[in-house]
Design a protein around this motif. Sequence first.
Motif, PDB file in Angstrom:
ATOM      1  N   GLN A 113       1.073  -1.210   0.483  1.00 30.71           N
ATOM      2  CA  GLN A 113       0.451  -0.462  -0.553  1.00 30.71           C
ATOM      3  C   GLN A 113       0.788   1.479  -0.208  1.00 30.71           C
ATOM      4  O   GLN A 113       0.734   2.342  -0.671  1.00 30.71           O
ATOM      5  CB  GLN A 113      -1.058   0.423   1.534  1.00 30.71           C
ATOM      6  N   ALA A 114       2.084   1.153   1.067  1.00 25.90           N
ATOM      7  CA  ALA A 114       2.555   2.638   0.485  1.00 25.90           C
ATOM      8  C   ALA A 114       3.528   2.564  -0.731  1.00 25.90           C
ATOM      9  O   ALA A 114       3.117   3.895  -0.870  1.00 25.90           O
ATOM     10  CB  ALA A 114       3.747   2.033   2.075  1.00 25.90           C
ATOM     11  N   LEU A 115       3.801   1.847  -1.656  1.00 19.58           N
ATOM     12  CA  LEU A 115       4.604   1.489  -2.792  1.00 19.58           C
ATOM     13  C   LEU A 115       3.305   1.837  -3.791  1.00 19.58           C
ATOM     14  O   LEU A 115       3.942   3.365  -4.646  1.00 19.58           O
ATOM     15  CB  LEU A 115       5.387   0.692  -2.891  1.00 19.58           C
ATOM     16  N   LEU A 116       2.933   1.576  -3.465  1.00 22.85           N
ATOM     17  CA  LEU A 116       1.132   2.618  -4.208  1.00 22.85           C
ATOM     18  C   LEU A 116       0.530   3.987  -4.006  1.00 22.85           C
ATOM     19  O   LEU A 116       0.295   4.039  -5.346  1.00 22.85           O
ATOM     20  CB  LEU A 116      -0.048   1.156  -4.704  1.00 22.85           C
ATOM     21  N   ASP A 117       1.307   4.302  -3.151  1.00 21.51           N
ATOM     22  CA  ASP A 117       0.693   5.445  -2.363  1.00 21.51           C
ATOM     23  C   ASP A 117       1.761   6.586  -3.497  1.00 21.51           C
ATOM     24  O   ASP A 117       1.380   7.355  -4.267  1.00 21.51           O
ATOM     25  CB  ASP A 117       0.963   5.298  -1.252  1.00 21.51           C
ATOM     26  N   LEU A 168      -7.059  -4.811  10.186  1.00 20.04           N
ATOM     27  CA  LEU A 168      -8.153  -3.176  10.533  1.00 20.04           C
ATOM     28  C   LEU A 168      -7.417  -2.666   9.572  1.00 20.04           C
ATOM     29  O   LEU A 168      -8.338  -2.115   8.539  1.00 20.04           O
ATOM     30  CB  LEU A 168      -8.775  -3.105  11.694  1.00 20.04           C
ATOM     31  N   GLY A 169      -6.331  -1.700   9.699  1.00 17.25           N
ATOM     32  CA  GLY A 169      -5.751  -0.557   9.271  1.00 17.25           C
ATOM     33  C   GLY A 169      -5.619  -0.569   7.869  1.00 17.25           C
ATOM     34  O   GLY A 169      -6.075   0.446   6.715  1.00 17.25           O
ATOM     35  N   ILE A 170      -4.890  -1.933   7.545  1.00 16.34           N
ATOM     36  CA  ILE A 170      -4.707  -1.847   5.830  1.00 16.34           C
ATOM     37  C   ILE A 170      -6.297  -2.468   5.196  1.00 16.34           C
ATOM     38  O   ILE A 170      -6.026  -1.606   4.469  1.00 16.34           O
ATOM     39  CB  ILE A 170      -4.334  -3.585   6.048  1.00 16.34           C
ATOM     40  N   LEU A 171      -6.947  -3.641   5.514  1.00 12.93           N
ATOM     41  CA  LEU A 171      -8.124  -3.405   5.135  1.00 12.93           C
ATOM     42  C   LEU A 171      -9.617  -1.386   5.132  1.00 12.93           C
ATOM     43  O   LEU A 171      -9.535  -1.656   3.927  1.00 12.93           O
ATOM     44  CB  LEU A 171      -9.517  -4.056   5.881  1.00 12.93           C
ATOM     45  N   ARG A 172      -9.085  -0.868   5.617  1.00 12.99           N
ATOM     46  CA  ARG A 172      -9.638   0.558   6.120  1.00 12.99           C
ATOM     47  C   ARG A 172      -9.140   1.255   4.749  1.00 12.99           C
ATOM     48  O   ARG A 172      -9.767   2.124   4.184  1.00 12.99           O
ATOM     49  CB  ARG A 172      -9.738   1.214   7.014  1.00 12.99           C
ATOM     50  N   LYS A 173      -7.399   1.283   5.000  1.00 17.56           N
ATOM     51  CA  LYS A 173      -6.756   1.723   3.486  1.00 17.56           C
ATOM     52  C   LYS A 173      -7.345   1.457   2.419  1.00 17.56           C
ATOM     53  O   LYS A 173      -7.421   1.777   1.661  1.00 17.56           O
ATOM     54  CB  LYS A 173      -5.757   1.833   3.802  1.00 17.56           C
ATOM     55  N   ALA A 174      -7.793   0.113   2.286  1.00 20.50           N
ATOM     56  CA  ALA A 174      -8.183  -0.514   1.051  1.00 20.50           C
ATOM     57  C   ALA A 174      -9.289  -0.157   0.171  1.00 20.50           C
ATOM     58  O   ALA A 174      -9.677   0.014  -0.889  1.00 20.50           O
ATOM     59  CB  ALA A 174      -8.288  -1.813   1.009  1.00 20.50           C
ATOM     60  N   ILE A 175     -10.216   0.766   1.472  1.00 14.02           N
ATOM     61  CA  ILE A 175     -11.645   1.537   0.879  1.00 14.02           C
ATOM     62  C   ILE A 175     -10.932   2.230   0.040  1.00 14.02           C
ATOM     63  O   ILE A 175     -11.756   2.689  -0.895  1.00 14.02           O
ATOM     64  CB  ILE A 175     -11.558   1.138   2.390  1.00 14.02           C
ATOM     65  N   TRP A 176     -10.418   3.302   0.248  1.00 19.14           N
ATOM     66  CA  TRP A 176     -10.245   4.079  -0.174  1.00 19.14           C
ATOM     67  C   TRP A 176      -8.957   4.473  -1.128  1.00 19.14           C
ATOM     68  O   TRP A 176      -8.831   5.324  -2.391  1.00 19.14           O
ATOM     69  CB  TRP A 176     -10.320   5.695   0.645  1.00 19.14           C
ATOM     70  N   GLN A 177      -8.146   3.615  -1.299  1.00 18.90           N
ATOM     71  CA  GLN A 177      -6.895   3.484  -2.405  1.00 18.90           C
ATOM     72  C   GLN A 177      -7.308   2.657  -3.775  1.00 18.90           C
ATOM     73  O   GLN A 177      -6.702   2.920  -4.126  1.00 18.90           O
ATOM     74  CB  GLN A 177      -5.221   2.965  -0.833  1.00 18.90           C
ATOM     75  N   THR A 178      -8.155   2.263  -3.743  1.00 19.78           N
ATOM     76  CA  THR A 178      -8.606   0.908  -4.758  1.00 19.78           C
ATOM     77  C   THR A 178      -9.220   2.287  -5.792  1.00 19.78           C
ATOM     78  O   THR A 178      -8.705   1.371  -7.170  1.00 19.78           O
ATOM     79  CB  THR A 178      -9.017   0.131  -4.028  1.00 19.78           C
ATOM     80  N   PRO A 179     -10.394   2.740  -5.303  1.00 19.43           N
ATOM     81  CA  PRO A 179     -10.849   3.748  -5.428  1.00 19.43           C
ATOM     82  C   PRO A 179      -9.920   4.838  -6.907  1.00 19.43           C
ATOM     83  O   PRO A 179      -9.912   5.358  -7.941  1.00 19.43           O
ATOM     84  CB  PRO A 179     -12.491   4.502  -5.586  1.00 19.43           C
ATOM     85  N   LYS A 180      -8.811   5.084  -6.156  1.00 20.06           N
ATOM     86  CA  LYS A 180      -7.903   6.076  -6.006  1.00 20.06           C
ATOM     87  C   LYS A 180      -6.838   5.333  -7.348  1.00 20.06           C
ATOM     88  O   LYS A 180      -6.834   5.444  -8.212  1.00 20.06           O
ATOM     89  CB  LYS A 180      -6.788   6.393  -5.160  1.00 20.06           C
ATOM     90  N   LEU A 181      -6.786   4.154  -6.863  1.00 20.01           N
ATOM     91  CA  LEU A 181      -5.685   3.117  -8.385  1.00 20.01           C
ATOM     92  C   LEU A 181      -6.495   3.243  -9.378  1.00 20.01           C
ATOM     93  O   LEU A 181      -5.707   3.155 -10.599  1.00 20.01           O
ATOM     94  CB  LEU A 181      -5.575   1.747  -7.281  1.00 20.01           C
ATOM     95  N   GLN A 182      -7.840   2.698  -9.370  1.00 17.32           N
ATOM     96  CA  GLN A 182      -8.108   3.287 -10.573  1.00 17.32           C
ATOM     97  C   GLN A 182      -8.341   4.018 -11.423  1.00 17.32           C
ATOM     98  O   GLN A 182      -7.760   3.551 -12.674  1.00 17.32           O
ATOM     99  CB  GLN A 182      -9.929   2.378 -10.301  1.00 17.32           C
ATOM    100  N   GLU A 183      -8.665   5.426 -11.101  1.00 19.71           N
ATOM    101  CA  GLU A 183      -7.991   6.690 -11.531  1.00 19.71           C
ATOM    102  C   GLU A 183      -7.321   6.832 -11.614  1.00 19.71           C
ATOM    103  O   GLU A 183      -7.337   7.369 -12.901  1.00 19.71           O
ATOM    104  CB  GLU A 183      -8.833   7.654 -10.417  1.00 19.71           C
ATOM    105  N   ILE A 204     -12.269  -2.746  -6.429  1.00 19.90           N
ATOM    106  CA  ILE A 204     -12.185  -1.710  -5.214  1.00 19.90           C
ATOM    107  C   ILE A 204     -13.013  -2.669  -4.585  1.00 19.90           C
ATOM    108  O   ILE A 204     -14.264  -3.150  -4.242  1.00 19.90           O
ATOM    109  CB  ILE A 204     -13.757  -1.267  -6.235  1.00 19.90           C
ATOM    110  N   ILE A 205     -12.750  -2.058  -3.357  1.00 18.68           N
ATOM    111  CA  ILE A 205     -13.229  -2.186  -1.711  1.00 18.68           C
ATOM    112  C   ILE A 205     -14.331  -1.517  -1.156  1.00 18.68           C
ATOM    113  O   ILE A 205     -13.271  -0.339  -0.994  1.00 18.68           O
ATOM    114  CB  ILE A 205     -12.055  -2.986  -0.600  1.00 18.68           C
TER     115      ILE A 205
END
Length: 342
Positions: free
Chosen positions: A165-169, A228-243, A264-265
């Motif tokens: 997640q950090a590298l994808l950011d 839980l922190g990883i799961l919650r971050k995926a909620i906003w990161q995956t739509p951003k990655l799709q864009e 999309i999570i």
Amino acid sequence: MSKDTTATARHILSDIEAAIVKSSDGSEHLPDDRYVNEILFLISNSPGSITFLARRLSERVETSRNLTRVIKTLALLHRLLRGGDRFFEQDMRLLWSSGDLRISLQLHTAPFVMNYSLFLQERIEWLINPAGKLEPVRPQGLEIQDCGEDYKAAELLLYNASKCQALLDRVMACLPDSRNLQQSQLTIFALNIIVRESFRVYESFCEGFEMVLTSFFDLKRPARFSALGILRKAIWQTPKLQEFYASCKRVITGKNMEFPSIRIITEEDISSMVQFALAEEASYEEKRLMKKINGEKENQEGRASEEEWSSPFSEKLETKISTVWVVFTEGEDVPLTEGEML
């Protein structure tokens, strides 16, 4: 060291420097991969020269005022990391830790260059495993032998997912301003390398994410909250990655690139985990509170008992005067009462 050996070493260093200069000049021509292969070949024949390589790359990044030259130098380092073997990667990582390799920018504030530098600073903590996949370097804390296998497996799983997640950011931050994209083919060239590598990072993340989902209820409390922190971050990161990938498709044209389909999570995907974690936390807090109350009660009882034993004369004592006369006769130990005296 013989004269021939010294001459050979100097010749190798000279060839490395020449390849660096040619691959990172200030022209608008795109970098040529042949210089990457040449540098890797020279390093393989003279492993000690990798320190020279790291220092020369650092000098060009830190001292050059030419933006094109800096981007080319960063792209050269990136391609060397991708093309080198695991020993090359390990040596470059050690040189980064020791300060011989430095890619922090001081003279340039262009957003893409700054973000590319930050991406590479994160990327250097990764390696390409024998299966050809990117994975983060395992931290020393997970190498210790006195931890249980289950503990190490859970910690490593969460660590890898978090690093993905950090590298994808960092990858997504490298998307240049759309107004400047058509002006710099070199920027698109570097972005192409970043995006291609991100596909493998996302693949690793998906594998780790599925394992987090399936093992969530078996994790211990500290690991569960990390998950839980990883799961919650995926909620906003995956739509951003799709864009991000949608934007890259419009920018990187004419390239044979197979973009991944982003899952999309949503909140619904992790709702059961959130409810379970909250219930467990409430139970934990209740037990902790009861333990605290019982502990305070035991302390109070203990202090009361100590006070009772430390004050043996705490009760009021009275002195009574008897009206009976007692006389001891000489040589006798038995006292005479008043009647016997008469």
